[in-house]
Scaffold this motif. Structure first.
Motif: not given
Length: 328
Positions: A111, A116-117, A152, A154, A302, A304-306, A308-309, A312
């Motif tokens: 990503v 990214i936010d 990213c 991660c 998904s 990647h989303d895990r 990043v979460a 965070n």
């Protein structure tokens, strides 16, 4: 008797022009005549027939080609270049959906940081994160360290970046592996200029896939070629008795990765050194064989989303802990 005056026209009668046109026989007129004749018999180039086809039919024909063929076709004329540029994403998706069903799930794109936010971006780019410290401390000799400002960092995206760079590097050394020429080994801690130039070139090719779906498909094509050559090479070695993917001559000629969907040895370990290339047959990471289902299961996009979460949540826990300590 007086003579009457008679005009010359009445005396001579009506004049008739019987002069004939002279035939022009100069070299210049011959060139003009040949040019006009050639213009009247102008032949249509075969490529023009294809560009005049209906959109659906032309798209269906191009979707049967390999990505390398699409790049070559793009250079034929402006019509092909314009069509392929406009339909690049759809063409890449159509080609990948039947040629690289397996590899497209094993080698996903990292990503981009711009997607990214911003509120999380500063935490991911923190140089004190474990992954970034590890990259600075122990960089691979055959993989360029990614730019934290570009992609990213991660764990999932770092593995995706490594996979793309390995595709290009593994393909680069296929001729040495086929002919038996040794791959130059680099002493621990060494950074020769030829290797720095090579990994920079490999990284530049991998980065093209970030913006171009067709380049991503081209990388998958290159890795499929490297995989089939490696399996064929090891199959010819009668002394190598370890299990491998079953690949027939028809599988090689088909130009698809469907044979990799069969049961075979796992290959999740990253070739951390070029010395691993000698025994590497099929590097197909990010999947596992489920025996009760009799099929491979792939890591979802998904993941990647895990990651990043998780980053965070760790940052939030550290912030709360520090705030609680200051209050007390």
């Amino acid at each position: 008797m007086r003579k009457l005056d008679v005009s010359d026209e009445e005396e001579l009668g009506l004049l008739e022009d019987k002069t004939e046109a002279l035939a022009l026989r100069s070299k210049r007129t011959e060139r003009v005549r040949k040019k006009q004749a050639k213009k009247g018999k102008k032949t249509i180039h075969p490529s023009e027939y294809l560009t005049n086809l209906p959109y659906e039919l032309m798209f269906a024909i191009l979707s049967l080609l390999r990505p390398s063929d699409i790049f070559n076709l793009q250079r034929v004329n402006r019509a092909f270049h314009s069509f392929i540029t406009q339909q690049e994403r759809e063409l890449a998706r159509a080609i990948t959906s039947w040629r690289y069903v397996c590899l497209s799930q094993c080698f996903r794109l990292p990503v981009l940081m711009e997607n990214i936010d911003p509120s999380i971006r500063v935490h991911i780019q923190n140089p004190e994160r474990g992954e970034l410290r590890w990259l600075r401390k122990k960089p691979y000799q055959h993989i360029q360290t990614p730019d934290p400002a570009e992609i990213c960092t991660c764990l999932t995206c770092l593995l995706r970046w490594s996979g793309l760079c390995l595709i290009v590097d593994f393909a680069h050394w296929q001729r040495n592996l086929d002919t038996g020429d040794p791959i130059p080994m680099i002493p621990r801690g060494g950074q020769p200029q030829w290797n720095q130039t090579l990994i920079a070139s490999n990284a530049a090719i991998a980065r093209k896939a970030f913006r171009s779906p067709l380049w991503h498909a081209r990388l998958l094509e290159a890795h499929l070629d490297s995989t089939t050559r490696s399996i064929r090479r090891h199959a010819a070695n009668k002394g190598n008795k370890k299990s491998r993917f079953h690949m027939t001559k028809e599988d090689m000629e088909a130009g698809t990765d469907l044979f990799l969907e069969r049961s075979g040895p796992p290959s999740n370990d990253i070739p951390f050194h070029r010395d691993n290339y000698y025994m590497l047959e099929a590097y197909v990471p990010n999947r596992a064989w489920f025996k009760h289902l009799n099929q491979w299961q792939y890591l979802p996009a998904s993941e990647h989303d895990r990651d990043v979460a998780y980053i965070n949540s760790v940052i939030e826990d550290v912030y709360i802990s520090c705030h609680f300590t200051l209050v007390n």
